[in-house]
Scaffold this active site. Structure first.
Site, PDB file in Angstrom:
ATOM      1  CE1 TYR A  49    -142.571 -31.402-108.821  1.00 45.37           C
ATOM      2  CE2 TYR A  49    -142.960 -33.766-108.819  1.00 45.37           C
ATOM      3  CZ  TYR A  49    -142.106 -32.685-108.633  1.00 45.37           C
ATOM      4  OH  TYR A  49    -140.813 -32.898-108.268  1.00 45.37           O
ATOM      5  CD  GLU A  51    -141.192 -28.491-112.074  1.00 46.81           C
ATOM      6  OE1 GLU A  51    -141.132 -28.396-113.315  1.00 46.81           O
ATOM      7  OE2 GLU A  51    -140.497 -29.271-111.417  1.00 46.81           O
ATOM      8  CG  ASP A 195    -134.035 -11.393 -94.236  1.00 45.78           C
ATOM      9  OD1 ASP A 195    -135.119 -11.656 -93.675  1.00 45.78           O
ATOM     10  OD2 ASP A 195    -133.139 -12.241 -94.409  1.00 45.78           O
ATOM     11  CB  THR A 221    -139.020 -17.029 -92.445  1.00 50.11           C
ATOM     12  OG1 THR A 221    -138.936 -16.200 -91.271  1.00 50.11           O
ATOM     13  CG2 THR A 221    -137.635 -17.361 -92.941  1.00 50.11           C
ATOM     14  CE  LYS A 224    -136.506 -16.769 -88.318  1.00 50.00           C
ATOM     15  NZ  LYS A 224    -136.397 -16.905 -89.776  1.00 50.00           N
ATOM     16  NE  ARG A 230    -139.550 -24.947 -89.522  1.00 49.41           N
ATOM     17  CZ  ARG A 230    -138.867 -24.086 -88.754  1.00 49.41           C
ATOM     18  NH1 ARG A 230    -137.807 -23.472 -89.229  1.00 49.41           N
ATOM     19  NH2 ARG A 230    -139.250 -23.846 -87.521  1.00 49.41           N
TER      20      ARG A 230
HETATM   21  N1  DSN Z   1    -132.280 -19.505 -87.914  1.00 48.03           N
HETATM   22  C1  DSN Z   1    -132.895 -18.204 -87.887  1.00 48.03           C
HETATM   23  C2  DSN Z   1    -132.790 -17.586 -86.548  1.00 48.03           C
HETATM   24  O1  DSN Z   1    -132.791 -18.331 -85.580  1.00 48.03           O
HETATM   25  O2  DSN Z   1    -132.749 -16.379 -86.417  1.00 48.03           O
HETATM   26  C3  DSN Z   1    -132.331 -17.390 -88.897  1.00 48.03           C
HETATM   27  O3  DSN Z   1    -132.255 -18.127 -90.088  1.00 48.03           O
END
Ligand code: DSN
Length: 409
Positions: A49, A51, A195, A221, A224, A230
């Site tokens: 933990y 925080e 984003d 994120t 990707k 993730r």
């Molecule tokens: N789920 C993502 C995508 O497939 O583009 C976006 O959050």
């Protein structure tokens, strides 16, 4: 060990692992992390933990996780050329939420790309917290060119006077002009957030212009094109650092996932290497080739092509919906998702399109020559939809082909 203690979960993991090896994954938002990232995410850091932030935690015993988080923050800033990074958001949704909490009051106005034109759920859809807490207005893509029309964005911004403009998308295949968005935001007195969840790997490799010089806030994120674990990430100017950090903790999250943050740090380091730039170049080349091959087989590619790692195929001429195509392709081992095309006449659960992306297949070593083969198989599968024997034979071929390309595990 897991096999002995929990056979059901063990079997599901092994089955997922087998599936990941035996399919061609064209989901534009997915990728395969390195073994090093997997090792960090599967580490004992999950037991801790913490925080708070490095040096200022609510718990004792944080000396090693402090090292991990401080490294992740330092590497994120270096990688993107940002003044401040917060690496704690559990996902892209929380990263976006942190910006809204830091920059807006409930009821303020946000402006973003329509989900059906390529935007994202967390950019103000009514079903999402963002659409419930804030007043939202949207811009589309041009009906003819299917590109963002910056004049139109400016017109809507002048009319609506948003507090925050959001640029960035989840199914837009062309370059985004962050400088143009910045000019519009300055003119109407709005803050600007990009984003870049989909394109962050291309941005760090210099294959897509960076939003960092133009935006107060950048979210992403990490799983990707960036090819990490993730999770989510916020970058911002120093003047917003305190507001962003407070928005993430204690504003909207409790304990950070230090095992995931360690995975992010490892991925950021991997993304600084020349191999990563070569990889991103191959991703873009593969997407361009795959879209060209689809077009040559008679499929309409939205906006006529792609500048990044993904593109949309309009299936209306083939008489198939996106959902039907997704199911047919999955039956032969090609994994895609149904996706609205701009001004789609069909509902989002069905759609007229599919979205294809090349980040995952490129990680496995597939090249432009393989894209030709994949386009051919997609075409054959969609045309053989009523011929079970042909589909089965195709599935066998695709499984054999996929196994030639290793997956880290
Ligand atoms: N789920 C993502 C995508 O497939 O583009 C976006 O959050």
């Amino acid at each position: 060990m897991l096999r002995k203690t929990d056979l059901e979960i063990y079997r599901a993991i092994v089955a997922e692992q087998r599936k990941q090896r035996s399919v061609i994954n064209l989901i534009a938002s997915e990728n395969y992390t390195s073994k090093a990232v997997l090792q960090a995410v599967g580490s004992v850091l999950t037991n801790k933990y913490a925080e708070g932030y490095p040096g200022h935690r609510c718990y004792g015993g944080c000396q090693y996780v402090d090292v991990v988080e401080a490294l992740a923050v330092k590497r994120a800033c270096q990688l993107f050329g940002a003044e401040h990074a917060n690496v704690q958001p559990h996902a892209g949704s929380q990263a976006n939420m942190a910006v809204y909490f830091a920059a807006l009051k409930p009821g303020d106005r946000i402006m973003a790309m329509n989900l059906r034109a390529g935007g994202h759920l967390t950019h103000g859809r009514e079903a999402n917290f963002s659409g419930q807490l804030y007043r939202c207005c949207f811009y589309n893509v041009d009906r003819e060119s299917e590109l963002i029309d910056y004049e139109e964005v400016a017109r809507i911004a002048r009319r609506e006077r948003p507090h925050l403009i959001i640029c960035g998308a989840s199914s837009y295949s062309r370059l985004i002009d962050f400088a143009a968005f910045s000019r519009i935001a300055r003119e109407v007195g709005a803050l600007l957030m990009a984003d870049i969840a989909h394109i962050s790997g291309l941005v760090v490799a210099g294959l897509h212009p960076s939003p960092v010089p133009w935006c107060e806030f950048v979210t992403s994120t990490t799983h990707k094109t960036l090819r990490g674990p993730r999770g989510g990430l916020v970058l911002c100017r120093q003047q917003y650092a305190q507001a962003i950090d407070s928005a993430v903790f204690p504003g909207l999250q409790g304990g950070p996932l230090l095992h995931v943050i360690a995975g992010k740090a490892v991925a950021f380091r991997e993304a600084m290497k020349p191999e990563f730039i070569r990889y991103q170049r191959a991703v873009v080349a593969n997407a361009a080739r795959l879209s060209k091959e689809m077009a040559e087989r008679g499929y309409r590619v939205v906006s006529g092509g792609t500048d990044n790692h993904l593109f949309l195929v309009d299936l209306r001429k083939s008489g198939l919906s996106g959902l039907e195509a997704e199911r047919i392709l999955e039956s032969v081992g090609i994994v895609v998702n149904h996706n609205p095309i701009p001004y789609d006449p069909l509902p989002p659960a069905v759609t007229s399109g599919i979205r294809l992306g090349t980040a995952a297949v490129t990680t496995r070593g597939m090249t432009e020559a393989d894209m030709v083969q994949i386009a051919e198989w997609i075409d054959v599968a969609l045309k053989s939809r009523n011929h079970q024997r042909q589909l089965k034979e195709l599935a066998r071929k695709i499984r054999r082909f996929a196994h030639e390309f290793p997956v880290q595990a």
